[in-house]
Scaffold this active site. Sequence first.
Site, PDB file in Angstrom:
ATOM      1  N   SER B  61       0.800  -1.237   0.000  1.00 40.25           N
ATOM      2  CA  SER B  61       0.000   0.000   0.000  1.00 40.25           C
ATOM      3  C   SER B  61       0.825   1.277   0.000  1.00 40.25           C
ATOM      4  O   SER B  61       0.280   2.350  -0.228  1.00 40.25           O
ATOM      5  CB  SER B  61      -0.933   0.033   1.212  1.00 40.25           C
ATOM      6  OG  SER B  61      -1.982  -0.892   1.040  1.00 40.25           O
ATOM      7  N   TYR B 186      -2.574  -2.030 -10.927  1.00 39.68           N
ATOM      8  CA  TYR B 186      -2.580  -1.733  -9.490  1.00 39.68           C
ATOM      9  C   TYR B 186      -1.744  -2.757  -8.710  1.00 39.68           C
ATOM     10  O   TYR B 186      -0.925  -2.399  -7.861  1.00 39.68           O
ATOM     11  CB  TYR B 186      -4.041  -1.732  -9.018  1.00 39.68           C
ATOM     12  CG  TYR B 186      -4.252  -1.514  -7.541  1.00 39.68           C
ATOM     13  CD1 TYR B 186      -4.135  -0.240  -6.992  1.00 39.68           C
ATOM     14  CD2 TYR B 186      -4.576  -2.573  -6.701  1.00 39.68           C
ATOM     15  CE1 TYR B 186      -4.353  -0.034  -5.634  1.00 39.68           C
ATOM     16  CE2 TYR B 186      -4.795  -2.371  -5.350  1.00 39.68           C
ATOM     17  CZ  TYR B 186      -4.684  -1.106  -4.816  1.00 39.68           C
ATOM     18  OH  TYR B 186      -4.901  -0.904  -3.475  1.00 39.68           O
ATOM     19  N   TYR B 238      -4.449   3.215   7.806  1.00 38.57           N
ATOM     20  CA  TYR B 238      -5.642   2.395   7.958  1.00 38.57           C
ATOM     21  C   TYR B 238      -6.461   2.862   9.162  1.00 38.57           C
ATOM     22  O   TYR B 238      -6.606   4.059   9.396  1.00 38.57           O
ATOM     23  CB  TYR B 238      -5.269   0.912   8.104  1.00 38.57           C
ATOM     24  CG  TYR B 238      -4.437   0.362   6.988  1.00 38.57           C
ATOM     25  CD1 TYR B 238      -4.735   0.649   5.658  1.00 38.57           C
ATOM     26  CD2 TYR B 238      -3.359  -0.456   7.251  1.00 38.57           C
ATOM     27  CE1 TYR B 238      -3.976   0.102   4.622  1.00 38.57           C
ATOM     28  CE2 TYR B 238      -2.602  -1.003   6.227  1.00 38.57           C
ATOM     29  CZ  TYR B 238      -2.920  -0.711   4.917  1.00 38.57           C
ATOM     30  OH  TYR B 238      -2.172  -1.246   3.909  1.00 38.57           O
TER      31      TYR B 238
END
Lengths: 302, 302, 302, 302
Positions: B61, B186, B238
């Site tokens: 991420s 991605y 997150y």
Amino acid sequence: MQALLNDIMQEVQPLIGQGQVATYIPALAKVNPNQFGIAVCDTSGKVTTAGDATTEFSIQSISKVFNLVLAVTYYGESLWQRVGCEPSGLPFNSLVQLEYENGIPRNPFINAGALAIADMNQSRLIAPHVAMRDLVRKLSGNEGLLANPDVANSEFEHRARNAAMAYLMKAYGNFHNDVEEVLHNYFYNCALEMSCVDLARASQFLANRGHCTITKEPVLTHDQTRQVNALLATSGLYDEAGSFAFKVGLPGKSGVGGGIIAVVPGRFSLCVWSPALNRMGNSQAGVAALESLTRRINWSVY
Amino acid sequence: MQALLNDIMQEVQPLIGQGQVATYIPALAKVNPNQFGIAVCDTSGKVTTAGDATTEFSIQSISKVFNLVLAVTYYGESLWQRVGCEPSGLPFNSLVQLEYENGIPRNPFINAGALAIADMNQSRLIAPHVAMRDLVRKLSGNEGLLANPDVANSEFEHRARNAAMAYLMKAYGNFHNDVEEVLHNYFYNCALEMSCVDLARASQFLANRGHCTITKEPVLTHDQTRQVNALLATSGLYDEAGSFAFKVGLPGKSGVGGGIIAVVPGRFSLCVWSPALNRMGNSQAGVAALESLTRRINWSVY
Amino acid sequence: MQALLNDIMQEVQPLIGQGQVATYIPALAKVNPNQFGIAVCDTSGKVTTAGDATTEFSIQSISKVFNLVLAVTYYGESLWQRVGCEPSGLPFNSLVQLEYENGIPRNPFINAGALAIADMNQSRLIAPHVAMRDLVRKLSGNEGLLANPDVANSEFEHRARNAAMAYLMKAYGNFHNDVEEVLHNYFYNCALEMSCVDLARASQFLANRGHCTITKEPVLTHDQTRQVNALLATSGLYDEAGSFAFKVGLPGKSGVGGGIIAVVPGRFSLCVWSPALNRMGNSQAGVAALESLTRRINWSVY
Amino acid sequence: MQALLNDIMQEVQPLIGQGQVATYIPALAKVNPNQFGIAVCDTSGKVTTAGDATTEFSIQSISKVFNLVLAVTYYGESLWQRVGCEPSGLPFNSLVQLEYENGIPRNPFINAGALAIADMNQSRLIAPHVAMRDLVRKLSGNEGLLANPDVANSEFEHRARNAAMAYLMKAYGNFHNDVEEVLHNYFYNCALEMSCVDLARASQFLANRGHCTITKEPVLTHDQTRQVNALLATSGLYDEAGSFAFKVGLPGKSGVGGGIIAVVPGRFSLCVWSPALNRMGNSQAGVAALESLTRRINWSVY
């Protein structure tokens, strides 16, 4: 019965064409809203009709009933491990509950539930949409029934939300086959074109303890029939299920094509159709016609 | 600085290997949890390290930051019409908010937001994953950086939840390209392998008003840099973003590979890495190391 | 600094009076919207002002900061067992998250969190609203500060939603005192009337590592100060917290009276006030003034 | 009928005492779980029983039915402006939907809906709990029925969650009277003690088109009776409403005291009681007994 249907048709005349025809795909958007049909089938198979009862229309979500019936015959009780039997309390195409409840759809009549059922049928059948078409042909006694490929293809092109649901279930392990393949079959089922007469006859077994008078064969057991009817009663009309029970009091299932089937257990199956929809996505004149029926001759089960 | 990093590494030693390595794809599950590295890059480009700072790991991420940077350079302010800049308050992979808010993701660092950004890059670039790889190669000065195709392919196979998000955005008109093509790019970005040193250097421009000391070129304007840092501060970790601000007080971004980048505006960029994750999906020893840094020399921006 | 504040005031002039004054209680609804004040206090205690900086207004939710400070001094770290430190992602007065998360509010700046803090203060103090009033009197050096009893009583009459939150927390065991008694104190705190100068001075310790220059006493430890500022940065401006970080980049807290305090850690505390609110419930001209400040002299922490 | 009830009682014997007696208030927690009673009342008023059918128990949520009946007689159709008629899809004591839907409860059988009904009765009656007590005394022909004040007071002490709902509705303008006064009456109704025989007789009018054979008076119109039964069918058993329709197929209402009433429209009213509850809060042996009835003699309406 004929007089009754004529009366009802006259009563709802001002509502016919009121509301909005479904517009999310072109093939549905161009349907003439000023149509209305009704057909009632008794347990001997006799059909009474009024209006445009033999005009074919896109059955759309009504196909969820027949897909469920197929799956029940293949999976029996084990089906309910993958789909619940509770009302959802949310719009028919919501993903919210699916996420909160780990990919298990609340019932087989919201989209997620119907897709899980379609996935189950895909696991057992080579061509699920052919199997379901053949089932309704047999049940209705109309061998000419066909899906409209333009509608099916158009729905496939607009598949994004249904694809999202299928993938979300897959993320939770509750969808086993290829998403696009299942959707292809699913949309072909939605795109079947049937008339009020066809649908009243095809759902007659639900009013007859699971036994089809036309084929003289059992479709479901009596217990399974009660269960399907119970689900139709609590979850068959999208966000309007409670209100439909309140006003009409019959197990029923609607589709955005403007059709609604309903069941008077032990007595009649019926189908009403008028393409213009209310805010909840159910046929405006159709719901009104069923309310009128209940008011006039109290077919409500409650 | 070297003494400081050594001290911190010693302090967090007992935590290294505590927690769980990400297991949702095999390639990540087999990483040795008993590793720890840290690298600090000052605004002159000088890097200080401790531990396994040159070992490559899957950035996962953290790639969302560089994808956002790419999109900002192509779209400028107009980017924020398709993605918000508010904390989400829900898990990074939730679809609930996306449905309630009509397909507009809350920010670019939850999965839905990163996918919307990836879709935007897809609209402008022939091969977005090559473009991002080339960007980080340039920013880090390491021309050998590569994505791990096994990781990328494995993530693609487990794409169901991300596919669900992309399709849901598509249903709301906020996703324009082919879902599978965007996901392919991605996942290749997530699968890039970089070391702490690479990442500290590649994010140095965020500590330097948008200017990269290594390439001697501007990457973002000063305003854009402040904005990206603000987003990292409010939404970078997150469900632990608030707690990270509370305890560490730096803009930061974590990945399930165990890496965390952080920015001390005007002074340093840093990267810490240790593969075992806490319950929130952030590196256990990594968060502890950053807390220790704040406690020892108060780099908190607050 | 004086020239800067004058410039900013001139720049935002067209926005003053734009938006809506809070109308949920009569006493707030009758405030003249065409007012604007700003005050900046440096760490030596020196205050620079422009506009209506000495006009008193209802501090409303800004009181949540001082109530939190009180509770931190009584409870220390243990406070965070009853209130979280994450952004909520939902409107400030939502009960949804409270239900999903078993009565633990996400942070002390949404209403539920502030009520939990008020309940904690009630457990330790005989008259919490007197204690908080005395605290801000001391911090601001203004011994004449008073709550407006009309505002407090009017808010109490409109307490339904806050009472619902308090009772819901009580149902989860996270509210220990009598609901009406706590609300009484809570509303008296919201009804305190202070000027920009008062608030800039009263929050100066947040810019000064917890040390109040006026009283020459520590209010919070340095660590606690960083934590409060971090919370203000991630959750201080209702649903606009992320956007405020993005545009302004300072820890801050707004109130529906039109006031906003902000902190430039290590350098300044400031307060801006203009009664007309944007859609998010924050002062329209106030937010614009802070944006202008950031653009002009970059006080952003990011 | 007598033989049937005996058989059923024998069949469910192993389940009696299985599950958990409600424990949230002491007075309910001390009930002996090893009890079971059933009573069936036909439309002539004749009652057949088995087991502990004359033992009184706390009717709890079953009171919601009689409160609704009271309100229907006072408000008629206008009642449905303040309460919906759709299944909620969420736990009976959830506030989430209430917030999303602006304080309008989904139906009269979730707690929020029952409180809105209680508020409506409070607006028309001096002592609503006396009015309802008198109604059930009359309907059951048992003039000795009383509420247990210990239970009522204990519930009042544990009122937090219900108070939160009432205040939340008040915040939306859908609750007009003093919260504590309404709750006092509400809990007195829940605390009524009745036996299976009392409840079967008191609900007999629901099986008889609204007409009470005992008093020889109409209670509701036929239409209103159908509506109440429809609501019981779609929303009467908390989160288990769909499953109850699926398995039993009768309009019904359960209470945490372990009682369940059910209606076979046109034929019978019945009440089954056993205090130990399943995970959904419904009587374990009670649900099983009704399932057995459906299986044996198919009283399902579907």
